[in-house]
Design an enzyme around this catalytic site. Structure first.
Site, mmCIF file in Angstrom:
data_model
loop_
_atom_site.group_PDB
_atom_site.id
_atom_site.type_symbol
_atom_site.label_atom_id
_atom_site.label_comp_id
_atom_site.label_asym_id
_atom_site.label_seq_id
_atom_site.Cartn_x
_atom_site.Cartn_y
_atom_site.Cartn_z
ATOM 1 N N LYS A 78 0.847 -1.204 0.000
ATOM 2 C CA LYS A 78 0.000 0.000 0.000
ATOM 3 C C LYS A 78 0.880 1.250 0.000
ATOM 4 C CE LYS A 78 -0.382 -0.213 5.021
ATOM 5 N NZ LYS A 78 -1.219 -0.697 6.149
ATOM 6 N N ARG A 123 -10.766 0.280 14.873
ATOM 7 C CA ARG A 123 -10.653 1.036 13.637
ATOM 8 C C ARG A 123 -11.673 0.405 12.694
ATOM 9 N NH1 ARG A 123 -4.733 1.622 11.074
ATOM 10 N NH2 ARG A 123 -5.331 -0.474 10.448
ATOM 11 N N TYR A 149 16.176 29.570 9.560
ATOM 12 C CA TYR A 149 14.942 30.247 9.984
ATOM 13 C C TYR A 149 14.755 30.135 11.488
ATOM 14 C CZ TYR A 149 13.381 30.400 5.101
ATOM 15 O OH TYR A 149 13.266 30.644 3.767
ATOM 16 N N MET A 165 12.702 24.346 3.168
ATOM 17 C CA MET A 165 12.009 23.641 2.081
ATOM 18 C C MET A 165 12.964 22.813 1.235
ATOM 19 S SD MET A 165 9.559 25.149 -0.932
ATOM 20 C CE MET A 165 8.290 25.765 0.157
HETATM 21 C C1 LIG Z 1 -0.446 -1.803 6.695
HETATM 22 C C2 LIG Z 1 -1.027 -3.071 7.132
HETATM 23 C C3 LIG Z 1 -0.216 -4.175 7.404
HETATM 24 C C4 LIG Z 1 1.301 -4.106 7.414
HETATM 25 O O1 LIG Z 1 1.731 -3.560 8.643
HETATM 26 P P1 LIG Z 1 3.300 -3.389 8.966
HETATM 27 O O2 LIG Z 1 3.323 -2.852 10.343
HETATM 28 O O3 LIG Z 1 3.817 -2.389 7.966
HETATM 29 O O4 LIG Z 1 3.910 -4.713 8.812
HETATM 30 C C5 LIG Z 1 -0.829 -5.377 7.703
HETATM 31 N N1 LIG Z 1 -2.183 -5.468 7.754
HETATM 32 C C6 LIG Z 1 -2.984 -4.423 7.520
HETATM 33 C C7 LIG Z 1 -4.463 -4.603 7.592
HETATM 34 C C8 LIG Z 1 -2.439 -3.186 7.208
HETATM 35 O O5 LIG Z 1 -3.252 -2.158 6.974
#
Ligand SMILES: *Cc1c(COP(=O)(O)O)cnc(C)c1O
Length: 356
Positions: free
Chosen positions: A35, A130, A252, A300
């Site tokens: 992802k 969640r 800055y 930046m």
């Molecule tokens: C992102 C995600 C993972 C992977 O988690 P990591 O901590 O990066 O290994 C596994 N399962 C679900 C549902 C996720 O959203």
């Protein structure tokens, strides 16, 4: 000459880290989680490097279709499932598997044609609060899926909130097992932290993400302690130097004041490249292989580094912001974040170099 910043993506490291995940969970199949553009590493690039994975998991149907078009045939899991009933036909046609986490999705599944064979993962909310069905609602949800002639395989899944910290997974495992017991269904629970720390969570499918990219899921450990290799190295060069007198300030807001005469270097990397602006003085940076720290506020396009311990540094000296020679976990810890966020934040303007 282009601006000297680049991100090197080490394809061999991705392959290697997938192997580490597989060795930790030898009886499980692996959904390589890609992802968020493979945590900033590039979706197709990461998928090709990890083509040996049993499956891939991500969020967007578009990205999943790209994988199919590129010829990947293994299961592809959509981690948030589908958002609209009109997506179902594409899911079926391209053999995507979908997480089902709420009653709306369960309703939409009734539109499936009998025999469609859509594989689903029923997500159980075991305490993270969640996504997912409350345990009490799971028996009915399982029954709805079982009696749906358009549904193919059913897998039970949950996600851990504390696999990386002291609270651990036992409390969620208990809730999960109460639902799963006696169903005979396949199960998927483990993220990277659970893969490394809790073998009892592995079951049929594991879902490693961060570890594939060489980063430890634990704040107090680095990937190398698990034989993981950093896949992303953000590197640049010194493009300027300043000789400071005691009392001089930098950048800055003047948030760094020299306590002695000292030399600093200016690095071609800033928050528009994905470097965290909130990184404080002393955030680790490697200059010509020597670890030193940032001084002053990140701007930046530039940040400054202390060269007191790197007397030979010069314009053109190599700088590693994170990756090989400067663990991303330590940079993240100094900046009050996690490696995940740094990787994902890599900006599109940074040129990527693939290292086979
Ligand atoms: C992102 C995600 C993972 C992977 O988690 P990591 O901590 O990066 O290994 C596994 N399962 C679900 C549902 C996720 O959203």
């Amino acid at each position: 000459m282009p601006r000297p910043i680049s991100a090197t993506i080490d394809l061999g490291a991705l392959r290697h880290n997938l192997g580490v995940a597989q060795r930790h969970a030898p009886r499980s199949r692996v959904f390589a989680v890609i992802k968020a553009n493979a945590y900033g590493h590039g979706l197709m690039r990461a998928a090709r490097a990890m083509a040996g994975a049993s499956g891939f998991a991500l969020l967007e149907l578009e990205a999943a279709l790209q994988l199919r078009q590129a010829g990947f045939r293994q299961p592809i899991l959509l981690l948030e499932g589908f958002f609209d009933v009109r997506e179902l036909s594409a899911l079926v046609e391209h053999r995507m598997a979908a997480v089902v986490h709420n009653h709306d999705q369960l309703q939409m599944l009734r539109e499936l044609a009998p025999g469609a064979g859509l594989d689903v993962m029923l997500k159980i909310n075991t305490g993270m609060n969640r996504l997912g069905f409350a345990p009490a609602d799971c028996p009915a949800a399982i029954e709805a899926l079982r009696s749906n002639p358009g549904v193919g395989s059913i897998t039970l899944m949950t996600h851990f909130a504390n696999a990386d910290d002291a609270r651990g997974v036992a409390w969620q495992m208990e809730a999960f097992e109460r639902v799963a017991r006696g169903t005979g269904l396949a199960c998927s629970l483990a993220n990277s932290a659970a893969i490394l720390r809790y073998p009892a969570t592995h079951f049929d499918w594991v879902r490693p993400g961060i570890m594939l990219y060489g980063c430890s899921p634990f704040s107090e450990r680095i990937g190398a302690e698990f034989d993981l290799k950093p896949a992303m190295t953000l590197a640049s060069e010194l493009i300027g130097m300043q000789q400071l007198k005691r009392g001089d300030v930098v950048g800055y807001g003047g948030v760094f004041t020299a306590e002695k005469d000292m030399r600093i270097g200016v690095v071609a990397c800033g928050y528009a490249d994905g470097y965290p602006r909130h990184a404080p003085n002393g955030t680790p940076v490697a200059v010509d292989g020597r670890l030193t720290g940032t001084v002053g506020r990140v701007s930046m396009d530039m940040l400054c580094v202390d060269l007191s311990g790197v007397p030979d540094a010069h314009a053109g000296s190599q700088v590693v912001l994170w990756g090989a020679g400067n663990p991303i976990e330590k940079v993240a810890a100094a900046a009050g974040t996690v490696g995940y966020e740094l990787m994902c934040a890599l900006a599109p303007r940074v040129p990527v170099i693939e290292q086979p």
